[in-house]
Design a protein around this motif. Structure first.
Motif, mmCIF file in Angstrom:
data_model
loop_
_atom_site.group_PDB
_atom_site.id
_atom_site.type_symbol
_atom_site.label_atom_id
_atom_site.label_comp_id
_atom_site.label_asym_id
_atom_site.label_seq_id
_atom_site.Cartn_x
_atom_site.Cartn_y
_atom_site.Cartn_z
ATOM 1 N N TYR A 71 0.830 -1.203 0.000
ATOM 2 C CA TYR A 71 0.000 0.000 0.000
ATOM 3 C C TYR A 71 0.867 1.256 0.000
ATOM 4 O O TYR A 71 0.550 2.254 -0.672
ATOM 5 C CB TYR A 71 -0.922 0.011 1.218
ATOM 6 C CG TYR A 71 -1.955 -1.096 1.269
ATOM 7 C CD1 TYR A 71 -2.478 -1.676 0.116
ATOM 8 C CD2 TYR A 71 -2.431 -1.557 2.505
ATOM 9 C CE1 TYR A 71 -3.414 -2.692 0.188
ATOM 10 C CE2 TYR A 71 -3.378 -2.570 2.580
ATOM 11 C CZ TYR A 71 -3.865 -3.137 1.415
ATOM 12 O OH TYR A 71 -4.799 -4.136 1.489
ATOM 13 N N SER A 72 1.959 1.230 0.749
ATOM 14 C CA SER A 72 2.860 2.382 0.794
ATOM 15 C C SER A 72 3.460 2.664 -0.579
ATOM 16 O O SER A 72 3.642 3.824 -0.958
ATOM 17 C CB SER A 72 3.983 2.141 1.813
ATOM 18 O OG SER A 72 3.467 2.029 3.122
ATOM 19 N N SER A 73 3.759 1.610 -1.332
ATOM 20 C CA SER A 73 4.329 1.810 -2.668
ATOM 21 C C SER A 73 3.313 2.421 -3.624
ATOM 22 O O SER A 73 3.678 3.192 -4.521
ATOM 23 C CB SER A 73 4.839 0.479 -3.233
ATOM 24 O OG SER A 73 3.773 -0.379 -3.627
ATOM 25 N N CYS B 64 -4.822 5.781 -6.943
ATOM 26 C CA CYS B 64 -4.991 4.371 -6.590
ATOM 27 C C CYS B 64 -6.255 4.179 -5.774
ATOM 28 O O CYS B 64 -6.837 5.134 -5.248
ATOM 29 C CB CYS B 64 -3.775 3.844 -5.821
ATOM 30 S SG CYS B 64 -3.562 4.539 -4.165
ATOM 31 N N THR B 65 -6.690 2.929 -5.702
ATOM 32 C CA THR B 65 -7.705 2.529 -4.733
ATOM 33 C C THR B 65 -7.051 1.507 -3.811
ATOM 34 O O THR B 65 -6.199 0.720 -4.233
ATOM 35 C CB THR B 65 -8.957 1.925 -5.403
ATOM 36 O OG1 THR B 65 -8.580 0.784 -6.197
ATOM 37 C CG2 THR B 65 -9.643 2.958 -6.294
ATOM 38 N N ILE B 66 -7.446 1.523 -2.564
ATOM 39 C CA ILE B 66 -6.843 0.686 -1.540
ATOM 40 C C ILE B 66 -7.890 -0.263 -0.973
ATOM 41 O O ILE B 66 -9.000 0.172 -0.635
ATOM 42 C CB ILE B 66 -6.256 1.541 -0.388
ATOM 43 C CG1 ILE B 66 -5.133 2.449 -0.896
ATOM 44 C CG2 ILE B 66 -5.778 0.652 0.756
ATOM 45 C CD1 ILE B 66 -3.840 1.748 -1.229
ATOM 46 N N GLY B 67 -7.537 -1.536 -0.855
ATOM 47 C CA GLY B 67 -8.467 -2.489 -0.281
ATOM 48 C C GLY B 67 -7.849 -3.863 -0.142
ATOM 49 O O GLY B 67 -6.717 -4.113 -0.594
ATOM 50 N N LEU B 68 -8.597 -4.754 0.479
ATOM 51 C CA LEU B 68 -8.217 -6.154 0.611
ATOM 52 C C LEU B 68 -8.883 -6.932 -0.509
ATOM 53 O O LEU B 68 -10.117 -6.984 -0.588
ATOM 54 C CB LEU B 68 -8.660 -6.700 1.974
ATOM 55 C CG LEU B 68 -8.510 -8.208 2.191
ATOM 56 C CD1 LEU B 68 -7.048 -8.628 2.149
ATOM 57 C CD2 LEU B 68 -9.165 -8.629 3.510
ATOM 58 N N ASN B 69 -8.085 -7.518 -1.384
ATOM 59 C CA ASN B 69 -8.651 -8.220 -2.528
ATOM 60 C C ASN B 69 -9.378 -9.493 -2.097
ATOM 61 O O ASN B 69 -9.141 -10.036 -1.017
ATOM 62 C CB ASN B 69 -7.554 -8.552 -3.542
ATOM 63 C CG ASN B 69 -6.566 -9.576 -3.023
ATOM 64 O OD1 ASN B 69 -6.814 -10.773 -3.110
ATOM 65 N ND2 ASN B 69 -5.449 -9.118 -2.471
ATOM 66 N N SER B 70 -10.270 -9.947 -2.969
ATOM 67 C CA SER B 70 -11.160 -11.050 -2.599
ATOM 68 C C SER B 70 -10.425 -12.368 -2.391
ATOM 69 O O SER B 70 -10.808 -13.164 -1.528
ATOM 70 C CB SER B 70 -12.242 -11.229 -3.675
ATOM 71 O OG SER B 70 -11.664 -11.360 -4.964
ATOM 72 N N ARG B 71 -9.375 -12.625 -3.145
ATOM 73 C CA ARG B 71 -8.645 -13.883 -2.972
ATOM 74 C C ARG B 71 -8.061 -13.982 -1.562
ATOM 75 O O ARG B 71 -8.182 -15.003 -0.890
ATOM 76 C CB ARG B 71 -7.525 -14.006 -4.002
ATOM 77 C CG ARG B 71 -7.986 -14.445 -5.375
ATOM 78 C CD ARG B 71 -6.809 -14.535 -6.325
ATOM 79 N NE ARG B 71 -7.242 -14.962 -7.644
ATOM 80 C CZ ARG B 71 -7.014 -16.158 -8.167
ATOM 81 N NH1 ARG B 71 -6.376 -17.076 -7.443
ATOM 82 N NH2 ARG B 71 -7.421 -16.460 -9.380
ATOM 83 N N PHE C 190 -7.152 7.557 3.501
ATOM 84 C CA PHE C 190 -7.301 9.020 3.511
ATOM 85 C C PHE C 190 -6.073 9.724 2.947
ATOM 86 O O PHE C 190 -6.000 10.954 2.976
ATOM 87 C CB PHE C 190 -7.576 9.508 4.940
ATOM 88 C CG PHE C 190 -8.853 8.967 5.524
ATOM 89 C CD1 PHE C 190 -10.087 9.468 5.111
ATOM 90 C CD2 PHE C 190 -8.830 7.946 6.457
ATOM 91 C CE1 PHE C 190 -11.266 8.965 5.640
ATOM 92 C CE2 PHE C 190 -10.001 7.442 7.001
ATOM 93 C CZ PHE C 190 -11.228 7.954 6.582
ATOM 94 N N LYS C 191 -5.126 8.976 2.403
ATOM 95 C CA LYS C 191 -3.910 9.568 1.866
ATOM 96 C C LYS C 191 -4.182 10.262 0.531
ATOM 97 O O LYS C 191 -5.128 9.935 -0.196
ATOM 98 C CB LYS C 191 -2.841 8.490 1.668
ATOM 99 C CG LYS C 191 -2.382 7.800 2.946
ATOM 100 C CD LYS C 191 -1.566 8.722 3.830
ATOM 101 C CE LYS C 191 -0.957 7.948 4.997
ATOM 102 N NZ LYS C 191 -0.168 8.812 5.900
ATOM 103 N N GLU C 192 -3.321 11.221 0.209
ATOM 104 C CA GLU C 192 -3.426 11.921 -1.071
ATOM 105 C C GLU C 192 -3.317 10.917 -2.221
ATOM 106 O O GLU C 192 -2.473 10.021 -2.204
ATOM 107 C CB GLU C 192 -2.322 12.963 -1.186
ATOM 108 C CG GLU C 192 -2.399 13.798 -2.459
ATOM 109 C CD GLU C 192 -1.302 14.852 -2.521
ATOM 110 O OE1 GLU C 192 -1.220 15.549 -3.548
ATOM 111 O OE2 GLU C 192 -0.524 14.973 -1.548
ATOM 112 N N GLY C 193 -4.180 11.073 -3.203
ATOM 113 C CA GLY C 193 -4.150 10.206 -4.372
ATOM 114 C C GLY C 193 -4.990 8.954 -4.274
ATOM 115 O O GLY C 193 -5.130 8.223 -5.260
#
Length: 328
Positions: free
Chosen positions: A77-79, A97-104, A124-127
Motif C-alpha cells: 500500500y505504501s508503494s 490508486c484505490t486501496i483495499g483487501l482483494n477477494s482472494r 485518507f492519503k493523497e491520491g
C-alpha cells in the motif's frame, strides 16, 4: 485480477487482424481507471504516455501468490501512494490508486483481520480515490464478510468503491455484489462494478451503478465486443480499462479500443465518454481528482528523486529516440 482463460474465445477461429494505427486518435486524452502498474515496466509508461494516456488508477490487488504477513500489505500500500505514484509522474502520467483487501486474500481470515486494521491508515492519503478492488472471487462466506466490512469503510470515508466481479458464475456474483452494496447503505452512483460483459451490463446500468469493462486478451472483453456494447447501450455510466498486470495483458488497451471505435463509426464525443470522462466523473466523487492536474503540458525531469531513488540507473540518460534499434 488475473483469471482463467476463455479458450472458446481464443479458439473461435481466425479473425481479421487490423494494423495498429494510433494516428486515428492522435491528440485524444485517455484515463485508464484500472491498471496494475506495479507489474509493468517503464517502457509501458512511456508507451502509454505516447498513446495519450494522461492519468490512471491502480487498484490494490494480489501478487500472483498469497502474501504471508500484514507487513507485506503495508509495504505494498505504501508503494501505491509513494514510489509508483512518483514513477508514473516521471512519464507525465497522473497516478491515483484505490486501496483495499482483494477477494482472494480475504479467505485468509487471520491475515484479513490484520489488514482491516491497517486500511484506515491509507485510505485518507493523497491520491487514494476509492476502496478497491474488492468483492468476490469464489463467493465464499469470508469474501462476503470482508466485502461488507470494506463497504462500511467506504461509506464512512465517503469514497467510491471499485468492485471486482468474479470470473466464475459472473452473473450471480455481480448481482450479489450490487445487492450487498445496497444493503450496506451505498448509493449505486458511488459503486463502480468492474469486469462486466454482455451478460451483466444491462442489470448494472438499470440499477444505477457504473459499468466498467476490462479489455484483456482472451479472458475478459475483446475490444470488438466492446464496440458492440457501446453501440447497443450508449455511453452513460460506461467506462473501459485495461487491468494490465503481470499476466498477458495490454496497457494500450484503451487507445487501441478508441481507435477501433472510431473506425467503427462511433463519435469522438462518445469515445471520449467511455475512455476518459466517465472515469473522471465516477472517481472524482472522492474529492481527489482535479482534471487540471493532468491536462496541462508538463515539464518532466527524470533526474528527480524519491527517497534518494530515481528511475535512472548508473548514470543513465532519459531515452529520447524510442525508434532507434541502438541501445547505448
Amino acid at each position: 485480477m488475473c483469471c482463467n482463460e476463455n479458450f472458446e474465445e481464443r479458439n473461435a477461429g481466425e479473425k481479421i487482424q487490423t494494423t495498429l494505427n494510433l494516428n486515428d486518435i492522435s491528440g485524444m486524452k485517455f484515463f485508464d481507471p484500472h491498471v496494475h502498474m506495479t507489474s509493468r515496466t517503464t517502457d509501458d509508461y512511456q508507451a502509454m504516455a505516447d498513446a495519450g494516456i494522461v492519468a490512471l488508477i491502480e487498484p490494490a490487488f494480489w501478487l500472483g501468490q498469497p502474501r504471508t504477513g500484514v507487513d507485506s500489505f503495508t509495504d505494498y500500500y505504501s508503494s501505491l501512494i509513494g514510489w509508483e505514484r512518483f514513477r508514473s509522474s516521471q512519464f507525465g502520467i497522473k497516478h491515483y490508486c484505490t486501496i483495499g483487501l482483494n477477494s482472494r486474500e480475504a479467505n485468509n481470515e487471520r491475515l484479513a483481520e490484520q489488514v482491516m486494521e491497517i486500511l484506515p491508515n491509507f485510505i485518507f492519503k493523497e491520491g487514494v480515490v476509492g476502496i478497491g478492488e474488492i468483492g468476490f472471487d469464489d463467493q465464499t462466506a469470508a469474501e462476503d464478510k470482508y466485502y461488507r466490512l470494506q463497504l462500511d469503510l467506504a461509506l464512512q470515508a465517503g469514497l467510491p468503491v471499485q468492485v471486482h466481479t468474479p470470473h466464475r458464475d459472473k452473473k450471480k456474483g455481480t448481482q450479489r455484489s450490487m445487492d450487498i452494496a445496497i444493503e450496506q447503505g451505498l448509493a449505486p452512483h458511488m459503486v463502480i462494478i468492474d469486469h462486466n460483459n454482455e451478460e451483466t451490463v444491462k442489470e448494472v446500468l438499470d440499477r444505477g451503478f457504473w459499468a466498467a469493462f476490462t479489455i484483456y486478451p482472451f479472458t475478459k472483453m475483446g475490444n470488438e465486443r466492446m464496440v458492440e456494447v457501446v453501440k447497443q447501450y450508449g455511453t452513460e455510466r460506461i467506462m473501459i480499462n485495461s487491468a494490465a498486470d503481470w499476466g498477458i495483458s495490454d496497457p494500450l488497451a484503451i487507445p487501441k479500443t478508441a481507435a477501433l471505435m472510431k473506425q467503427s463509426g462511433i463519435s469522438l464525443q462518445d469515445i471520449e465518454m467511455v475512455t476518459y470522462r466517465n472515469a473522471i466523473t465516477a472517481f472524482a466523487q472522492s474529492g481527489q481528482i482535479d482534471e487540471n492536474d493532468f491536462i496541462a503540458v508538463k515539464n518532466i525531469d527524470q533526474s528527480q528523486k524519491f527517497e534518494s531513488n530515481t528511475i535512472l540507473r548508473g548514470g543513465q540518460q532519459p531515452r529520447v529516440d524510442k525508434n532507434s534499434i541502438i541501445i547505448s
